[in-house]
Write a protein that holds these residues in place. Structure first.
Motif, mmCIF file in Angstrom:
data_model
loop_
_atom_site.group_PDB
_atom_site.id
_atom_site.type_symbol
_atom_site.label_atom_id
_atom_site.label_comp_id
_atom_site.label_asym_id
_atom_site.label_seq_id
_atom_site.Cartn_x
_atom_site.Cartn_y
_atom_site.Cartn_z
ATOM 1 N N PRO A 37 42.592 57.215 30.498
ATOM 2 C CA PRO A 37 43.305 56.073 30.541
ATOM 3 C C PRO A 37 43.184 55.168 31.513
ATOM 4 C CG PRO A 37 44.467 57.847 29.896
ATOM 5 C CD PRO A 37 43.492 58.322 30.412
ATOM 6 N N GLY A 38 42.716 53.869 31.214
ATOM 7 C CA GLY A 38 42.597 52.701 32.196
ATOM 8 C C GLY A 38 41.142 52.519 32.411
ATOM 9 N N HIS A 39 40.220 53.535 31.862
ATOM 10 C CA HIS A 39 38.680 53.407 31.992
ATOM 11 C C HIS A 39 37.953 53.228 30.820
ATOM 12 C CE1 HIS A 39 39.848 55.297 36.061
ATOM 13 N NE2 HIS A 39 38.583 54.693 36.357
ATOM 14 N N THR A 40 38.578 52.624 29.889
ATOM 15 C CA THR A 40 37.933 52.329 28.476
ATOM 16 C C THR A 40 37.200 50.886 28.796
ATOM 17 O OG1 THR A 40 39.740 51.118 27.548
ATOM 18 C CG2 THR A 40 39.532 53.678 26.798
ATOM 19 N N LEU A 41 36.245 50.825 27.968
ATOM 20 C CA LEU A 41 35.359 49.579 28.192
ATOM 21 C C LEU A 41 36.201 48.312 28.111
ATOM 22 C CD1 LEU A 41 32.552 48.324 28.519
ATOM 23 C CD2 LEU A 41 32.415 48.330 26.345
ATOM 24 N N ARG A 42 37.144 48.333 27.063
ATOM 25 C CA ARG A 42 38.128 47.131 26.829
ATOM 26 C C ARG A 42 38.966 46.869 28.262
ATOM 27 N NH1 ARG A 42 40.375 48.412 22.072
ATOM 28 N NH2 ARG A 42 38.880 47.281 20.971
ATOM 29 N N GLU A 43 39.578 48.020 28.799
ATOM 30 C CA GLU A 43 40.167 47.942 30.041
ATOM 31 C C GLU A 43 39.567 47.559 30.943
ATOM 32 O OE1 GLU A 43 42.098 51.622 29.503
ATOM 33 O OE2 GLU A 43 43.752 51.034 28.510
ATOM 34 N N LEU A 44 38.512 48.132 31.305
ATOM 35 C CA LEU A 44 37.418 47.699 32.544
ATOM 36 C C LEU A 44 37.126 46.161 32.342
ATOM 37 C CD1 LEU A 44 35.341 50.909 32.764
ATOM 38 C CD2 LEU A 44 37.164 50.251 34.252
ATOM 39 N N ILE A 45 36.761 45.721 31.248
ATOM 40 C CA ILE A 45 36.277 44.452 30.917
ATOM 41 C C ILE A 45 37.405 43.419 31.265
ATOM 42 C CG2 ILE A 45 35.419 42.579 29.446
ATOM 43 C CD1 ILE A 45 33.717 44.676 28.122
ATOM 44 N N ALA A 46 38.729 43.617 30.879
ATOM 45 C CA ALA A 46 39.817 42.872 31.176
ATOM 46 C C ALA A 46 40.182 42.756 32.397
ATOM 47 C CB ALA A 46 40.988 43.286 30.061
ATOM 48 N N TRP A 47 40.100 44.103 33.225
ATOM 49 C CA TRP A 47 40.388 44.080 34.739
ATOM 50 C C TRP A 47 39.527 43.153 35.390
ATOM 51 C CZ3 TRP A 47 36.909 46.708 38.351
ATOM 52 C CH2 TRP A 47 37.297 46.730 39.388
ATOM 53 N N LYS A 48 38.061 43.204 35.156
ATOM 54 C CA LYS A 48 37.159 42.586 35.704
ATOM 55 C C LYS A 48 37.283 41.192 35.652
ATOM 56 C CE LYS A 48 33.592 42.507 38.310
ATOM 57 N NZ LYS A 48 33.591 42.891 39.765
ATOM 58 N N TRP A 49 37.657 40.638 34.468
ATOM 59 C CA TRP A 49 37.932 39.335 33.859
ATOM 60 C C TRP A 49 38.950 38.720 34.762
ATOM 61 C CZ3 TRP A 49 35.236 36.193 30.973
ATOM 62 C CH2 TRP A 49 35.787 35.012 30.530
ATOM 63 N N ASN A 50 39.892 39.537 34.884
ATOM 64 C CA ASN A 50 41.299 39.070 35.612
ATOM 65 C C ASN A 50 41.029 38.766 37.090
ATOM 66 O OD1 ASN A 50 42.955 38.721 33.367
ATOM 67 N ND2 ASN A 50 43.461 40.742 33.478
ATOM 68 N N GLU A 51 40.134 39.715 37.473
ATOM 69 C CA GLU A 51 39.631 39.637 38.935
ATOM 70 C C GLU A 51 38.857 38.671 39.254
ATOM 71 O OE1 GLU A 51 36.569 42.411 41.317
ATOM 72 O OE2 GLU A 51 38.294 43.439 41.247
ATOM 73 N N ASN A 52 37.933 38.261 38.338
ATOM 74 C CA ASN A 52 37.249 36.971 38.599
ATOM 75 C C ASN A 52 37.843 35.861 38.514
ATOM 76 O OD1 ASN A 52 34.706 38.417 39.229
ATOM 77 N ND2 ASN A 52 34.044 38.435 37.066
ATOM 78 N N LYS A 53 38.966 35.650 37.465
ATOM 79 C CA LYS A 53 39.997 34.898 37.341
ATOM 80 C C LYS A 53 40.539 34.300 38.441
ATOM 81 C CE LYS A 53 43.463 33.117 34.353
ATOM 82 N NZ LYS A 53 43.926 33.170 33.083
ATOM 83 N N GLU A 54 41.084 35.337 39.288
ATOM 84 C CA GLU A 54 41.770 35.283 40.637
ATOM 85 C C GLU A 54 40.846 34.590 41.472
ATOM 86 O OE1 GLU A 54 43.655 38.901 41.513
ATOM 87 O OE2 GLU A 54 45.017 38.866 39.871
ATOM 88 N N LEU A 55 39.680 35.077 41.554
ATOM 89 C CA LEU A 55 38.782 34.691 42.694
ATOM 90 C C LEU A 55 38.320 33.260 42.401
ATOM 91 C CD1 LEU A 55 36.376 37.672 43.035
ATOM 92 C CD2 LEU A 55 38.048 36.988 44.672
ATOM 93 N N ARG A 56 38.223 32.899 41.399
ATOM 94 C CA ARG A 56 37.938 31.287 40.844
ATOM 95 C C ARG A 56 38.884 30.550 41.187
ATOM 96 N NH1 ARG A 56 35.797 33.712 35.964
ATOM 97 N NH2 ARG A 56 37.969 33.024 35.103
ATOM 98 N N GLN A 57 40.433 31.077 41.017
ATOM 99 C CA GLN A 57 41.598 30.170 41.322
ATOM 100 C C GLN A 57 41.580 29.954 42.970
ATOM 101 O OE1 GLN A 57 44.637 32.395 39.680
ATOM 102 N NE2 GLN A 57 44.448 31.182 37.588
ATOM 103 N N ILE A 58 41.358 30.894 43.879
ATOM 104 C CA ILE A 58 41.339 30.847 45.073
ATOM 105 C C ILE A 58 40.321 30.113 45.620
ATOM 106 C CG2 ILE A 58 40.866 32.364 47.186
ATOM 107 C CD1 ILE A 58 42.282 34.746 45.743
#
Length: 88
Positions: A37-58
């Motif tokens: 749990p937490g390592h499915t492709l859908r969850e990994l893509i969502a995690w990476k997307w949110n991480e990049n979103k935070e970096l863009r906001q910073i």
């Protein structure tokens, strides 16, 4: 040399894509081979997307701060931009 096809020229790529998607789905949902749990492709893509979103906001906040600093230095007549225009 003649090209050989399994079914036809257009059905072979469709069959390949369908087979790949089916294999991926079965791999993700099969209890034996499913990722933890937490390592499915859908969850990994969502995690990476949110991480990049935070970096863009910073980065956007830092850009806004830098633009404010440049505006203030221009208003005060201090900085490299003013010096380079005075030399001309």
């Amino acid at each position: 040399m003649a090209k050989t096809y399994l079914l036809s020229r257009t059905l072979d790529p469709i069959l390949g894509i369908f087979t790949g998607l089916l294999a991926f789905h079965l791999n993700e949902t099969n209890p034996r081979s499913a990722p933890i749990p937490g390592h499915t492709l859908r969850e990994l893509i969502a995690w990476k997307w949110n991480e990049n979103k935070e970096l863009r906001q910073i980065r956007d906040r830092e850009d806004e701060n830098n633009n404010d600093w440049e505006r203030v230095t221009r208003e005060l007549g201090v900085g490299s931009n003013v010096e380079s225009t005075e030399k001309k």
